[in-house]
Each structure stands twice: as C-alpha cells, then as structure tokens.
Enzyme design. Structure first.
Site, short mmCIF file in Angstrom:
data_model
loop_
_atom_site.label_atom_id
_atom_site.label_comp_id
_atom_site.label_asym_id
_atom_site.label_seq_id
_atom_site.Cartn_x
_atom_site.Cartn_y
_atom_site.Cartn_z
N LYS A 1 0.88 -1.17 0.00
CA LYS A 1 0.00 0.00 0.00
C LYS A 1 0.92 1.22 0.00
CE LYS A 1 -3.25 3.04 0.52
NZ LYS A 1 -4.13 3.39 -0.63
N CYS B 1 0.07 12.06 -6.19
CA CYS B 1 0.14 12.71 -4.89
C CYS B 1 -0.36 14.15 -4.99
CB CYS B 1 1.55 12.68 -4.34
SG CYS B 1 2.81 12.94 -5.57
N VAL C 1 -2.25 2.47 -15.50
CA VAL C 1 -2.69 3.72 -14.94
C VAL C 1 -3.20 3.54 -13.51
CG1 VAL C 1 -3.33 4.77 -17.14
CG2 VAL C 1 -5.01 3.39 -15.89
N ASN C 2 -3.20 4.63 -12.80
CA ASN C 2 -3.93 4.73 -11.53
C ASN C 2 -5.42 4.86 -11.87
OD1 ASN C 2 -4.59 5.28 -8.79
ND2 ASN C 2 -2.67 6.39 -8.53
N GLY D 1 -8.37 -2.51 -15.47
CA GLY D 1 -9.36 -3.26 -16.24
C GLY D 1 -9.00 -4.69 -16.55
N GLY E 1 -6.11 -4.79 -9.65
CA GLY E 1 -6.64 -4.08 -8.49
C GLY E 1 -8.07 -4.52 -8.19
N THR E 2 -9.02 -3.91 -8.88
CA THR E 2 -10.44 -4.17 -8.62
C THR E 2 -10.78 -5.67 -8.65
OG1 THR E 2 -11.05 -1.99 -9.48
CG2 THR E 2 -12.77 -3.69 -9.44
C1 LIG Z 1 -5.38 9.81 -4.31
C2 LIG Z 1 -4.34 9.84 -3.22
C3 LIG Z 1 -5.02 9.72 -1.86
C4 LIG Z 1 -3.61 11.17 -3.29
C5 LIG Z 1 -3.30 8.73 -3.46
C6 LIG Z 1 -3.70 7.33 -3.02
C7 LIG Z 1 -4.69 6.67 -3.92
C8 LIG Z 1 -5.93 6.26 -3.47
C9 LIG Z 1 -6.40 6.51 -2.08
O1 LIG Z 1 -5.71 6.09 -1.12
O2 LIG Z 1 -7.47 7.15 -1.98
N1 LIG Z 1 -6.83 5.64 -4.30
C10 LIG Z 1 -6.52 5.39 -5.61
O3 LIG Z 1 -7.32 4.83 -6.38
N2 LIG Z 1 -5.30 5.77 -6.07
C11 LIG Z 1 -4.38 6.41 -5.29
O4 LIG Z 1 -3.27 6.74 -5.79
#
Ligand SMILES: CC(C)(C)CCc1c(C(=O)O)[nH]c(=O)[nH]c1=O
Length: 309
Positions: A44, A130, A192-193, A248, A269-270
């Site tokens: 994490k 970030c 990607v995020n 995805g 992830g999901t």
């Molecule tokens: C969005 C942030 C809280 C700045 C970073 C952590 C993060 C989070 C999260 O901890 O909310 N969720 C996501 O899907 N991607 C992320 O990179």
C-alpha cells in the site's frame, strides 16, 4: 508457455502482481499475495506517518468496477520497510515493490532518502497522483513540478525507481509527459492509476462518503484508457524505461492486451479486491492458454506487437 518477465535487472516467475492499494495494507494481506501465483507484490502506498484515511464507506464495488476515495490509509513507512527487510532474509531470491508518496515535496524527499539509506534492495514505486499545493492539480498533471521533483530525486536516489501515473487523455499530454520521463533513468512507469473523480450513484445516493461521493474509478470501465496509456508511452519512451500495465484486467485476454500494448508486468486491483488472490492463478492460466493457442512461448514474443489496421 511461460508468463515470466523482468523489470530492470530483476526476474519474476510471473508477470502478475497486485495494484497498490489492493490486498497490501498489512503483513496478512501482503503474505497472501506473496504465497499466491503472483510474481511479486507492491505495498500500500506508504506515507511518513501512518494514516487512518477517509471516513467509510470509502470503497465500493459495482458491476463494472469500483470507486474509491480511501485517503491513503496505511501503517506508515517504517512498518512496510521492516516487513520488506524481513522478506529480504526469508525470501532472498524474490524482489518486491515499495510504493511511496509524500503528502508534501519535503515528505517525498524524506521518504526516498530513507529508502536510499536503507538496506531495501527491491524496486520503489513513487505515486505521482500525490497532492500538489492547493489550487494545483495532482503532481502528474503538473509536468513542470513533475520534472523538478524527478530532477531533485535523481540527484540522490540511485536505487531502481518507477512512477505510478494517473491516466492522460490528450495526445499532447502523452507527448509532453513522455518528453519529461525520457530525461530520467526511470526503471518503469506504471499506467494507470484509477481515473480520478468519477461519481457512482445507486438509487438516489452516491455510494462513498468522502468528497461527496467523488472517487477514483477502476475495473472494466477503465481498460480502454489503461491500454491507451500503456501503448502511448510504449511508443514514446526510451526502451530502457519499461511499462507496467494496470487497469481493467479481469481475464487472461485483458492481460494479453496490456502486453500487446507494451506492458512488461500487469497489475490487478479491482478484480483482486472482488475475487481475492485466487484471481492470480485463474488469470495466469487464461493467459497461458491464449499463448499456447497462438504459439507464443514467452511474453517477449508478442510484447508491444499490437497490430494496426
Ligand atoms: C489519491 C491519493 C489519496 C492522493 C493517493 C492514493 C490513492 C488512493 C487513495 O488512497 O485514496 N486511491 C486510488 O485509487 N489511487 C491512489 O493513488
């Protein structure tokens, strides 16, 4: 067929791993991924101090994916470093990923200096979603700040480092971002995020509490965006910078597509959140079946070779 891969100078028996944020909060979850068919894991995203994160409900599954606004709940940098150093003794033949983010530029440098000075010998993933200074978009959408940050980081950080990126949606942004990343000895970029600030409604209500329901979108919704980011950067980056594909992945076919677009590693992830670590074995077997049918022996046989019309 084999689904082994490499990132930088590190070999992995399997090209699948978790996406940061999912199944990686503590030793219990990380241990389950460690002992699954996954080739490795990422922690994490850790901050200097532990964080409780946002009020719940902050994660919600939908038929087509997920939405979250977790707020970076994590046990703090030292917890994950201690665990990673312990694994370097018990599993010396394996390499793991350490995800980090500073809540400020100062924190980011403090975190990376601690990694540089530590005995950690794995790969660091810096989360560029970030927060920036108020009034400015997340760091990865502020390429001037991104370039300055990476310039400062690489003046002292000499261990393998990659960045986790949010999706870009404009070809000019792919060009501009790739121009920045090509200036640095990055081991990888991870595309990607989650797609930022989506909104899911059920009946008459949003489904998560933080941010009036706004949150990052994952799952089936985002595969086309994820594949486009993987391939756009694959086309633009120095070959020395590898691509990790995230977004995805439900099946072996989805993973096959990420690799066709140029991914050397695929994060889940999901689907992992919904199915648990058994998903790694299912998806690995599905990918191997596709490779066997097509006569591909390794992922190098088709990596980046998506066909155009
Ligand atoms: C969005 C942030 C809280 C700045 C970073 C952590 C993060 C989070 C999260 O901890 O909310 N969720 C996501 O899907 N991607 C992320 O990179």
């Amino acid at each position: 067929a084999t689904t082994k891969t490499h990132i930088g100078n590190f070999e992995f028996e399997n090209c699948f791993m978790n996406a940061a944020g999912v199944y990686c909060y503590d030793r219990n979850e990380l241990g389950q991924v460690l002992n699954s068919q996954a080739g490795t894991f990422v922690t994490k995203t850790a901050t200097l101090q532990s964080r409780s994160g946002n009020p719940e409900p902050r994660y919600h599954d939908t038929v087509l994916g997920s939405i979250n606004s977790m707020g970076l709940p994590n046990l703090g940098f030292d917890y994950y470093l201690d665990y990673l150093l312990e694994l370097q003794k018990t599993h010396p033949d394996r390499t793991f990923f350490f995800s980090l983010v500073g809540m400020s530029t100062e924190d980011t440098h403090a975190l990376l200096k601690k990694v540089q000075e530590s005995d950690f010998n794995g790969i660091t993933e810096l989360n560029l979603s970030c927060p920036n200074v108020p009034g400015k978009p997340q760091i990865a959408y502020d390429l001037e700040t991104t370039e300055k940050l990476l310039t400062d980081i690489f003046s002292y950080f000499k261990k393998p480092l990659g960045v986790k990126l949010p999706p870009y949606f404009d070809i000019v942004h792919f060009d501009q971002a790739a121009t920045v990343f090509n200036k640095f000895p990055l081991t990888f970029i991870n595309c990607v995020n989650s797609i930022g600030n989506g909104l899911v409604i059920e009946d008459e209500s949003v489904v998560i509490k933080p941010k009036n329901g706004f949150g990052g979108i994952g799952g089936e919704y985002i595969k086309p965006t994820a594949l486009a980011n993987v391939h756009a950067f694959y086309q633009r980056l120095n070959p020395s910078i590898q691509i990790i594909g995230t977004g995805g992945v439900l099946t072996g076919q989805d993973a096959f597509e990420h690799i066709l677009c140029g991914a050397s590693m695929v994060q889940i992830g999901t689907t992992l959140h919904k199915e648990g670590p058994a998903a790694f074995e299912r998806i690995t077997n599905e990918l191997k079946a596709i490779m066997d049918k097509k006569g591909y022996k390794t992922i190098e046989d088709f990596k980046g070779k998506v066909k155009y019309l």
